[in-house]
Design a protein around this motif. Structure first.
Motif, short mmCIF file in Angstrom:
data_model
loop_
_atom_site.label_atom_id
_atom_site.label_comp_id
_atom_site.label_asym_id
_atom_site.label_seq_id
_atom_site.Cartn_x
_atom_site.Cartn_y
_atom_site.Cartn_z
N ILE A 93 115.76 55.62 -22.97
CA ILE A 93 115.98 54.21 -23.13
C ILE A 93 117.37 53.76 -22.53
CG2 ILE A 93 116.47 52.08 -24.50
CD1 ILE A 93 114.31 53.19 -26.58
N ASN A 94 117.55 53.33 -21.47
CA ASN A 94 118.89 52.70 -20.89
C ASN A 94 119.39 51.68 -21.46
OD1 ASN A 94 118.49 54.98 -18.84
ND2 ASN A 94 117.12 53.84 -17.76
N LEU A 95 120.58 51.77 -22.18
CA LEU A 95 121.01 50.61 -22.80
C LEU A 95 122.02 49.80 -22.06
CD1 LEU A 95 122.27 52.43 -25.92
CD2 LEU A 95 120.16 51.46 -25.63
N PRO A 96 121.67 48.54 -21.86
CA PRO A 96 122.56 47.64 -20.92
C PRO A 96 123.76 47.63 -21.58
CG PRO A 96 120.86 46.33 -22.26
CD PRO A 96 120.56 47.67 -22.44
N THR A 97 124.81 47.28 -20.50
CA THR A 97 126.19 46.73 -21.24
C THR A 97 126.22 45.60 -21.89
OG1 THR A 97 126.68 45.51 -19.14
CG2 THR A 97 127.18 48.11 -19.13
N GLY A 98 127.10 45.75 -22.89
CA GLY A 98 127.49 44.47 -23.78
C GLY A 98 126.15 44.22 -24.98
N LEU A 99 125.50 45.31 -25.07
CA LEU A 99 124.59 45.17 -26.16
C LEU A 99 125.18 45.38 -27.57
CD1 LEU A 99 121.45 45.34 -26.30
CD2 LEU A 99 121.57 47.95 -26.62
N VAL A 100 125.10 44.55 -28.51
CA VAL A 100 125.31 44.43 -29.88
C VAL A 100 124.77 45.51 -30.61
CG1 VAL A 100 125.06 42.97 -31.77
CG2 VAL A 100 125.28 41.92 -29.71
N ALA A 101 125.84 46.29 -31.34
CA ALA A 101 125.29 47.22 -32.29
C ALA A 101 124.45 46.77 -33.19
CB ALA A 101 126.39 47.94 -32.74
N GLY A 102 123.17 47.68 -33.68
CA GLY A 102 122.12 47.41 -34.45
C GLY A 102 120.95 48.28 -34.62
N THR A 103 120.14 47.94 -35.34
CA THR A 103 118.85 48.83 -35.39
C THR A 103 117.75 47.96 -34.47
OG1 THR A 103 119.38 49.63 -37.64
CG2 THR A 103 116.90 49.47 -36.90
N TYR A 104 117.49 48.62 -33.47
CA TYR A 104 116.63 47.90 -32.81
C TYR A 104 115.10 48.40 -32.87
CZ TYR A 104 120.43 46.10 -29.94
OH TYR A 104 121.47 45.27 -29.54
N THR A 105 114.21 47.52 -32.88
CA THR A 105 112.82 47.81 -33.01
C THR A 105 111.65 47.34 -31.85
OG1 THR A 105 112.99 47.20 -35.35
CG2 THR A 105 111.05 47.60 -34.65
N GLY A 106 111.22 48.27 -31.47
CA GLY A 106 110.02 48.08 -30.50
C GLY A 106 108.93 48.80 -30.65
N THR A 107 107.85 48.50 -29.95
CA THR A 107 106.38 49.31 -30.24
C THR A 107 106.07 50.06 -28.92
OG1 THR A 107 105.66 47.70 -32.05
CG2 THR A 107 104.13 49.06 -30.93
N VAL A 108 105.56 51.21 -28.76
CA VAL A 108 105.05 51.96 -27.71
C VAL A 108 103.63 52.15 -28.04
CG1 VAL A 108 104.98 53.93 -26.47
CG2 VAL A 108 107.41 53.06 -27.19
N THR A 109 102.59 51.75 -27.28
CA THR A 109 101.18 51.67 -27.60
C THR A 109 100.48 52.53 -26.54
OG1 THR A 109 101.22 49.44 -28.68
CG2 THR A 109 99.26 50.38 -27.79
N HIS A 110 99.55 53.51 -27.10
CA HIS A 110 98.85 54.37 -26.22
C HIS A 110 97.54 53.59 -26.37
CE1 HIS A 110 101.75 57.35 -26.17
NE2 HIS A 110 101.35 57.88 -24.92
N SER A 111 96.62 53.64 -25.28
CA SER A 111 95.34 53.25 -25.52
C SER A 111 94.46 54.07 -24.56
CB SER A 111 94.95 51.51 -24.84
OG SER A 111 95.92 50.90 -25.59
N VAL A 112 93.08 54.13 -24.89
CA VAL A 112 92.28 54.87 -24.19
C VAL A 112 90.95 54.26 -23.58
CG1 VAL A 112 90.71 56.97 -24.14
CG2 VAL A 112 92.87 57.03 -25.56
N ALA A 113 90.48 54.39 -22.55
CA ALA A 113 89.24 53.80 -21.93
C ALA A 113 88.48 54.73 -21.14
CB ALA A 113 89.71 52.34 -21.33
#
Length: 113
Positions: A93-113
């Motif tokens: 994850i490349n952090l952009p400049t000026g980012l506020v300190a904190g706990t960041y949450t996101g979701t990475v999803t794998h799917s199969v077809a």
């Protein structure tokens, strides 16, 4: 990935991966890391059973892709019968400049077809 479809011919599949943006608080300016800055590579097979040809989406860090759209993580291109495969992907994850300190949450999803 576990495929118990048995002797279908051909028995192929594609595992894809995508990500949301990562946010802290309510998100917004300087509180969001866009998913275009989340890079992924699948790496090689860690463990597999059964037959078939298993192909990583991105074997090395040099092949890393941004997860702002669905990407191929791994695929089985041939063979039939039950099979399993495990891989150990890497996120960068490349952090952009000026980012506020904190706990960041996101979701990475794998799917199969």
């Amino acid at each position: 990935m576990t495929d118990f479809r048995g002797p279908l011919n051909p028995n192929t599949w594609v595992a894809t991966v995508t990500s949301t943006s990562f946010v802290t608080g309510a998100g917004g300016l300087n509180r969001t890391v866009p998913n275009s800055l989340v890079s992924y590579w699948s790496g090689p097979v860690v463990k597999s059973t059964g037959g078939g040809t298993l192909v990583p989406g991105q074997l090395t860090a040099a092949q890393a892709v941004a997860l702002n759209v669905s990407r191929t993580a791994f695929r089985k291109t041939g063979g039939n019968g039950n099979n399993t495969v495990s891989w150990r992907p890497t996120l960068r994850i490349n952090l952009p400049t000026g980012l506020v300190a904190g706990t960041y949450t996101g979701t990475v999803t794998h799917s199969v077809a």
